[in-house]
Design an enzyme around this catalytic site. Structure first.
Site, short mmCIF file in Angstrom:
data_model
loop_
_atom_site.label_atom_id
_atom_site.label_comp_id
_atom_site.label_asym_id
_atom_site.label_seq_id
_atom_site.Cartn_x
_atom_site.Cartn_y
_atom_site.Cartn_z
N SER A 1 1.14 -0.95 -0.15
CA SER A 1 0.13 -0.08 -0.23
C SER A 1 0.66 1.18 0.33
O SER A 1 0.75 2.43 -0.82
CB SER A 1 -0.58 0.16 0.99
OG SER A 1 -1.84 -1.22 0.96
N HIS B 1 13.72 45.10 24.69
CA HIS B 1 13.43 45.83 25.83
C HIS B 1 12.05 46.29 25.75
O HIS B 1 11.23 46.34 26.74
CB HIS B 1 14.17 45.45 26.91
CG HIS B 1 15.12 45.31 26.61
ND1 HIS B 1 15.55 43.70 27.09
CD2 HIS B 1 16.45 46.03 25.75
CE1 HIS B 1 16.66 43.83 27.45
NE2 HIS B 1 17.46 44.72 26.69
N SER C 1 -15.55 46.29 17.12
CA SER C 1 -15.95 45.79 19.23
C SER C 1 -17.47 45.88 18.53
O SER C 1 -18.49 47.24 18.27
CB SER C 1 -15.39 46.68 19.97
OG SER C 1 -16.23 46.59 21.19
N SER C 2 -18.23 44.90 19.77
CA SER C 2 -19.85 44.67 19.76
C SER C 2 -19.72 45.77 20.80
O SER C 2 -20.88 46.31 20.59
CB SER C 2 -20.38 43.73 19.62
OG SER C 2 -19.94 42.89 21.37
N SER D 1 -2.08 8.50 11.72
CA SER D 1 -3.31 9.10 12.16
C SER D 1 -2.49 10.84 12.30
O SER D 1 -2.99 12.05 12.73
CB SER D 1 -3.43 8.68 13.73
OG SER D 1 -2.44 8.95 14.29
N ARG E 1 -2.35 12.88 9.20
CA ARG E 1 -4.08 13.30 8.61
C ARG E 1 -4.11 14.49 9.51
O ARG E 1 -4.55 15.11 7.95
CB ARG E 1 -4.33 12.00 8.72
CG ARG E 1 -4.74 10.90 8.18
CD ARG E 1 -6.11 9.75 7.66
NE ARG E 1 -6.02 9.64 7.30
CZ ARG E 1 -5.15 7.64 7.00
NH1 ARG E 1 -5.40 7.50 8.55
NH2 ARG E 1 -5.94 6.71 6.53
#
Lengths: 435, 435, 435, 435
Positions: free
Chosen positions: D98, D145, D266-267, D311, D314
C-alpha cells in the site's frame, strides 16, 4: 477534526448551530435578569425569545461577510427576528460585550463535552473491569524493560489500566467543574454597565460558576487545565494501546485486537493481523498532548485580553475534545472485543526457564543466612549459566553447590511456585476500585 | 538547572544527599514494618538505622562505577555500614525492588518541593493583594487587543492576577496531594514477597498515599499532572510579567520594574531602564511548558515499566520545580518593588479623547430609544471623525444632530464619567479573595 | 545539563570561561578593524589584546553583583587589565552593543558545538556501516505493525539507520553553516556608529557569516533551525534505540546491548539484562524535541529585540547540544559493542510457519492467471487456517485445491525461498552510502 | 482544518479526490515500468489507464466499509474499472505494498503543497520589499525591551522581516526537495519482488527522488523536517504580526491593519480598530509549532514501520500546510493594505526627549578622551535627571559641567542628529536582498 476521527455526538456540541443556540441562551438569560430589573414584561421577553430562536445560521454568515464580525452579525440577525418586541430587543446584548456571550457559551459547551467524555471513560472502565475480573487468574510474564521479570496475571495488569482510567475520570470531572464558568461583566470585566447581580442570576440559570475576576474574557488557565487533562486521558489510552501492540507482536502473541470478517490486514501480505486500532490511538495521543502545549501558550494574554487564543481554541480545544471522545470509544470497542490467549501467555512465561523466579531465590538465600551480595552473585551466576546452556534455572541452581547447600531441594522447589505471585491480586483489584 | 535560575532551598530537595537520605528513610520504614512481623528486635533495627545514616555519597559513587547500578551501590554501602546488625541487615531492601525506594522517595521529594512552591505562591499573592488594595482606585485604561477599551483601575487589573494565582495555588495543593504517593509492592507491583500491609504501614509512617495498582513504579500520570500544574503556574507568572513589559513600554510608561542603584540598563545606551526581570520570566515559562510536553510522553511505559521516563524526570521534572520556585520569588520581588505611575495612567487614559466612553454612549442611545444598529453607526461615525480631526469624542457627538437630539447635553455628559467603571471594584476584589 | 548526560568536550564549549574568551575574541576582532581605520598602532592593539587576555571570571562575577549586567562587568574587567594601552582601550567595545559580542560569540560556540556533533555522527555512522556490512546476509524477520511481514537481513535494517544518520549529518552541516553568523551592527542593527565594513572585516577574521539585516541581535530563526535539526538527530537516535529495545525483548532476543562485567541488571531480579542505554536514549530524545518547541517560541521577539529568548537559550539551546552530543556517543558505544544473535533471528523468522512468504504466494497466483481478489482470498484463507491448525503455510496451500492447481508443487516451493528477499541488499547498502 | 483558516487551492492538494488520483498516477508509473519489462503492450496499458481514471471515490468508500482497508478498496475499484485489460490489470499494484503508492503519492502532494507555499512567501516578500523601499527614510524609534533605544527607519525594520522571509523561502525549497521522495520497494523495503530499476523508472517519471533505504515507508524524518520548516515559517509570520500588534497599540499608533468599510471593531465599543488579523496569525503560529512537536514523535517507528504516524500526519502535516498557506496570504493582504503613520512615528521618536541619542553622547565623550566608565556615568546621570525633570537630554547635558567641557556646544549638538542612524539603510536593504 476530520470525520474519520470524530463521533457525531461530540461534533454536535461544537457545531455552529449549537454555538449560536448557546449564545442565544446566554443572551436570553442576561436579558431576563435585566428585564425583571427594568420592568419589561415577562410575556414580551418570552415572545422575543421565541422569535429569536428562529435565527438562521445562513443569514448570520451572509451578514458576517459585510461586518467582518460574527457576533455583530448574530446580534443583527436576532434583532431582525425579534423586531416586534422592541422593549425586549432594546435589552438584548445590552451592556454586554461579545465574549460575555461567547465565553459563557463556551462554558456550556465544555460542560456538555465533559459529559460525553465522562460517558466514554465509563464505557472504557466497564470494559477494563470486566477484563480484570475475567483474567484475575490468567498467568503471564510481568516485564520490565521489555525483559521478563516476575509472573503476574493479566487481570492484575488490567487493574493498573483501570486505576489510571479512574484517576482520569476524576480529573475530568474536576476540570469540567473548573471550566464550566461564565462571565457577563462587560468589555473589560469591570461591570461598567451591568451589575454583578445580573451576571449572578444569569449564570445561575445557566448552571455555570461565576468567574470572580474576569477581563473581557474568562482567564485561559481554565481552558489550559481542561486540555492538559485531556492530554493525560489521551496518554492513559496510549498506555493501554501500547501494551496491546506489544502483546500482539508475532513473537509474543498474547493478545489481539478484534478483527472483522472480510477485513484485510495488508495489501501485500495476506497472512497479517495488525494492531491498527492501537497504533492509531498512539498516534492520536501525540496530537492531543501537543494541543495542550498550544493551550499553555494561550494563558498570558495582553492586558484585558487579546484574541490570539481564539484561533488556537477553534482548533486545539475543540479537536482535543473530539479526539479524546473518539479515542475512548475506539479503545472501549477494542477492549470489549479483545482476544486473549492464555495458553500463549503461559508458554511465554516459561521462556526464561524459570528465570522469572530468580528474585525469590535471591530472597530465599538471604533468608537462609547468606548476605545480600553473595546471594545476588550466586543467582546471577546460575541465571547467566542456565541461559547459556539453555537449561532451566532450577537445574542450574540445583547443580550449584552453594545454592543447593543453602536451600535444599525442597527450599529450592518452593521458589518456583506461581501461587505467591497471585495472592494479592484480588486485594489489588479492590484497591483499584474494581468491584 | 543552572545556578542562575535556582534557589538553594529547592536545589537541596533534589540534591543527591537528600535523595539518598530519603531512600534510606523509605528503606527503614519498610524494614521496621517487616522487622516487627519477623521478630527482629526493635533495638537492633534502630542500631542499624543509626549506622546506616553514616552512608557516604562518595563511596556510593565509587561502587556505582563498578556495578553500573546506583541503587545496588547504595544498598551495598548501607549494608557495609550496618554490618554489625546482621538480622536487621538481612531485612534491608528485603523483597523490594529499586523503585520501591526510588519512587517512594520521589513522592517525598515532590511533597517537599510542593511545600516550597506553595510558599512562593503565597509570597506572590501577598504582594498582589497589597497592590490591588493600594490601587483599587487608581484609574487607567483597560485595553483589549492592545487598544484602549474602557476605564479600569490598576487594583482591578491586579485582582485578576490574584484570582489566577489563587487558582494555581489550589491546583498545586491538589497535584501535590496526588503526587505524594509511594509504592512498596516489588518488582512488578504484585507483592510477590512483601505484604500490602507492610507497604501500608511504611507509607503511613512516611506520610504518603498508597498507589492502588502500581507496576514496578508509580504510574507516570501523577508526575505529568504535577508538571502540567507547574506549566500553568509558569503561565500565570508569564501573564503578569507580560503585562509589566507592556506597561513599561516607553510609550506607555505606567509601571516599571524595581531598578537597583548602580545597575546598568544597556551597555550602549545609558538612558535605558529595561524590564529584564519580566522578560526573563516570560522566557522561563516557555521552558516549563515544554517540559510538561515531555512529561506527557512519559506516561505510556512498556508493560510493567520501562525506564525511558527516568532521564526525562531527572531533567524536566526537577528543573520545572526549580524554575517555578525561582520564578515565583523573582515575581514576588518584582511586585514588591514595582513602581506605579498613576499620573501617567491618567494621562494615557485621556489619549483617545474620550473614546474609552464610547460604549456608554452606545447604550445611552439605545436607552434613549434608538435601535442598536443605528446607535452603533452613530457612535462609530463620530468616533472615527473625532479621531481624524483630533477632537474629543464628546465634542464630535455634541456636533452630531442625531446624537445631540437623542441624549441632550446632560445625557451626553453623563456618559463621560469615570465613577461607573469603578463601582464594583471592591466587590470584585472580594470575589477574587482579597481581604 | 546534569553531568550524567554530559561530555566534558561539549561542556567546555559552553563554559563561562570559553564564553568570555570568545567575547574577547569578537571584541578584539572589531577593535583591530577599527584601530586600522583610526590610526591606532597595531603594536598597542596587540599589547592591549595580550593584557586583556588576563581577565578573570571571578572578578567579572564580583563586578556583576554590583552592576547587575554581565557584559558591563566584562568590559570593565577587560579595561582594567588593558588600562596601560589607553588608545586601544578607547576603541574597546566602541560603538558596540552587548549583543554584538554575545551573539557573535554564540555563532562561534555553535560552530564549535556543530563540529563536535559532526564527529559524534561520524562515529555512529562508522559503527552502523560496519554492522550493516557484517550482517548484510544475516536473515531475520522484517516486521510491520510489530507483526512479521517478509524476510530481511539485519544489515539491510541497519542500512536504513545509516541513511537517516547520513541525512542528519548533512542537516547538521547545513544548520551549522546557517547558524555560524555574527553581527556587529550596534544597538538596533543599523550601524549607528560602526561601518558595515568594520563588521565585515571582523566577522571574516572570525570565520563567520554576516547577518544581512540584524536588529540588536541575530534573528532567532537561525537558532530555532539549529535546535530543530538537533531534535531530528535525537529522533534518529531514538529510532535505533527503540529498535534495540524491541529486539532485546525476552520473546525476541535477537540483539542485546553490551553488558559490563560486574554490572547488575536489577536489584530484585538477578537474571536480567536490561536495554537501559537504549531506554535512556529514548527518554533523552523527548527532552530535545521539546526544547525545539521552546526555540520556536523564541523567534518572534518584540521590535528590535526583547531578551525573553535569552533564558531559553541558556537552557534549551545549550542542553540540546550537550544532550545530542552525549546521545551520539552513547549510541556509538552501544552499537560498537552490540551483541547480535543470528540463530535466534533465524528461529524467529520461522515462527509464522512460512507466513512471511505469503506475499510471494499471492503474486505467484496472480502470475498464474488468477485475478487479484481471488488470489488474495486463497492466501488469506490458507494463512488463517494454517495458523489455527499450527501447520506451515506451505502445507496448507499444498492442501488447497485451487492453490495447488494454480502453482503446482514446484511453483509453490519457489515461493518459500529466502534468496529473492536478499538479492538487492548490496545495492541498497550502496544507495545508502555504505562503502 | 476548519474552512475559516483554509484556502481552497491547498485544500485541493489534500482532498480525497486528489489523493486517489495520485495513487493512480503512482500505480500507473510502476505498471508502465513493469509492463515494458514483461512485454505487455503499451496500448493495453494505456487503455487500462484510461479506464482506471474512471474510479469513483464514492464506490471506494463503499468497499472500504467492508474491507476496513482503504487501499484494498481502491485497488478493487480500479481493477473493476480496468477489467477489460486483463494483462495490464494483472500488473496493477503487482509486487507493491500500500505504502508504495501512498507514500509516493504523499511525496507528490508535498511537492504541490510546497509550490503553493513558495508562491505565498513570494507574495509576502513582494509586499515587504515594497514597504521597505517606500519607508527606507521614514524615521521611527528603534526599541529594545520595549524601550526606545536608537532611531531607525521603518524601511530598515521591514528589511529584517524580508531577510527572515527570504531565509524561510529558501528553507522551504530545500525541505520540499528533501520531501519530494518516493519508494516502490515493497512491503519491507527490500524489493522482494520488484527491481530497484522499476522504482527508479517510475519515480523518474513522477519527478520524485528515490529513497535510498526505505522500509515499508519513507522514513519520517523527511516529513518532520518539512513541518519544522513550516513551524519556522509560521514563526516568521508571527514576528511580523506581533510587531504590527505592538505598533498599533493606542499609545503607539504607528501602524494599523487595513480596516474594511462597514467593518465593526467591537460589539461593545464602536470606537475601536483592533489588529485582529495579526492576533489571529499569532494564534495560528502556536498551532503549527506544536504540530512540529508531534511530527518529531513520528520519526522513531517500530521495526520496518508501524502506522502510528499516519493519524498524526492526516491532521498535523496536512493542517500545517493549510495553515501556513492561509497565514502567508493573510499576512500578504495585511501588509499590502497596511496603514503607516509617519508623523506619529516622528512624534514617538521624540518621546524620550533625546534619550535615543544617549549612545552617541557616550561615544563622543569617550572620543573626547574620557574613559568608558566615567563617560557612562555622566550620560546615565544626565539621562535619569532629564527624565525626572521632564527636560530634553541635550539640555541636561549642556547643564552638566563635565559633559559640556568634554564636548562643547557643537560637539553636543552633533550627537543629536538623525542622519547617522540612516546612513547604511540602503546598504542593509541591498544586503537583505531587496532590489
Amino acid at each position: 477534526m476530520i470525520d474519520r476521527y470524530s463521533r457525531s455526538e461530540m461534533r454536535a456540541v461544537w457545531s455552529d448551530e449549537n454555538r449560536f443556540t448557546l449564545y442565544l441562551a446566554v443572551e436570553l438569560a442576561a436579558l431576563r435578569a435585566q428585564a425583571r430589573r427594568r420592568g419589561v414584561p415577562k410575556a414580551e421577553v418570552e415572545r422575543f425569545a421565541k422569535a429569536a430562536a428562529r435565527f438562521s445560521v445562513a443569514r448570520i454568515r451572509a451578514r458576517e461577510k459585510v461586518l467582518a464580525h460574527e457576533m455583530e452579525a448574530f446580534i443583527e440577525e436576532v434583532l431582525a427576528q425579534g423586531r416586534r418586541c422592541p422593549r425586549a430587543a432594546r435589552l438584548f446584548h445590552f451592556g454586554m460585550t461579545s465574549f460575555d456571550a461567547q465565553d459563557t457559551a463556551m462554558g456550556l459547551q465544555l460542560k456538555a463535552a465533559a459529559a460525553l467524555l465522562e460517558a466514554g471513560w465509563q464505557r472504557v472502565l466497564a470494559a477494563e473491569a470486566a477484563l480484570a475480573k475475567r483474567h484475575a487468574g490468567t498467568w503471564m510474564a510481568g516485564r520490565s524493560h521489555g525483559i521478563h521479570a516476575e509472573p503476574i496475571t493479566f487481570g492484575f495488569k488490567v487493574a493498573g489500566w483501570y486505576a489510571e482510567g479512574a484517576r482520569n475520570l476524576a480529573r475530568l470531572r474536576r476540570a469540567a467543574k473548573d471550566a464550566a464558568y461564565g462571565k457577563i461583566s462587560g468589555a473589560v470585566g469591570n461591570f461598567s454597565t451591568l451589575e454583578p447581580a445580573v451576571e449572578a442570576e444569569a449564570l445561575r440559570a445557566l448552571g455555570l460558576g461565576i468567574e470572580p475576576a474576569s477581563t473581557q474574557v474568562i482567564p485561559r488557565d481554565r481552558h489550559a487545565d481542561f486540555i492538559a487533562v485531556l492530554a493525560m486521558s489521551a496518554a492513559a489510552i496510549e498506555r493501554v494501546a501500547l501494551e496491546v501492540r506489544h502483546l500482539q507482536r508475532t513473537e509474543v502473541g498474547e493478545l489481539s485486537e478484534p478483527f472483522g470478517r472480510g477485513q484485510k490486514g495488508s495489501s501485500a501480505m495476506p497472512h497479517k493481523k495488525n494492531p491498527v486500532l492501537s497504533e492509531n490511538l498512539c498516534g492520536l495521543a501525540r496530537l492531543v498532548r501537543h494541543h495542550a502545549g498550544a493551550a499553555f501558550e494561550n494563558i498570558a494574554l495582553w492586558n484585558e485580553r487579546d484574541i490570539s487564543h481564539s484561533s488556537v481554541e477553534r482548533v486545539a480545544l475543540i479537536d482535543s475534545c473530539i479526539l479524546v471522545d473518539f479515542m475512548l470509544h475506539r479503545l472501549a470497542g477494542m477492549l470489549e472485543g479483545l482476544q486473549v490467549y492464555p495458553e500463549r501467555m503461559q508458554r511465554n512465561l516459561e521462556l526464561t526457564g524459570g528465570g522469572v523466579f530468580s528474585g525469590k531465590v535471591l530472597l530465599a538465600l538471604i533468608e537462609a543466612g547468606l548476605d545480600r551480595v553473595s546471594a545476588y552473585a550466586i543467582v546471577q551466576r546460575c541465571a547467566f549459566a542456565a541461559r547459556e546452556r539453555g537449561e532451566p534455572l532450577q537445574e542450574a541452581l540445583a547443580a550449584d553447590a552453594e545454592a543447593r547447600k543453602a536451600l535444599g531441594a525442597r527450599g529450592l522447589k518452593a521458589c518456583f511456585e506461581l501461587a505467591p505471585y497471585g495472592r494479592h491480586v484480588p486485594a489489588i483489584l479492590r484497591r483499584a476500585g474494581i468491584r
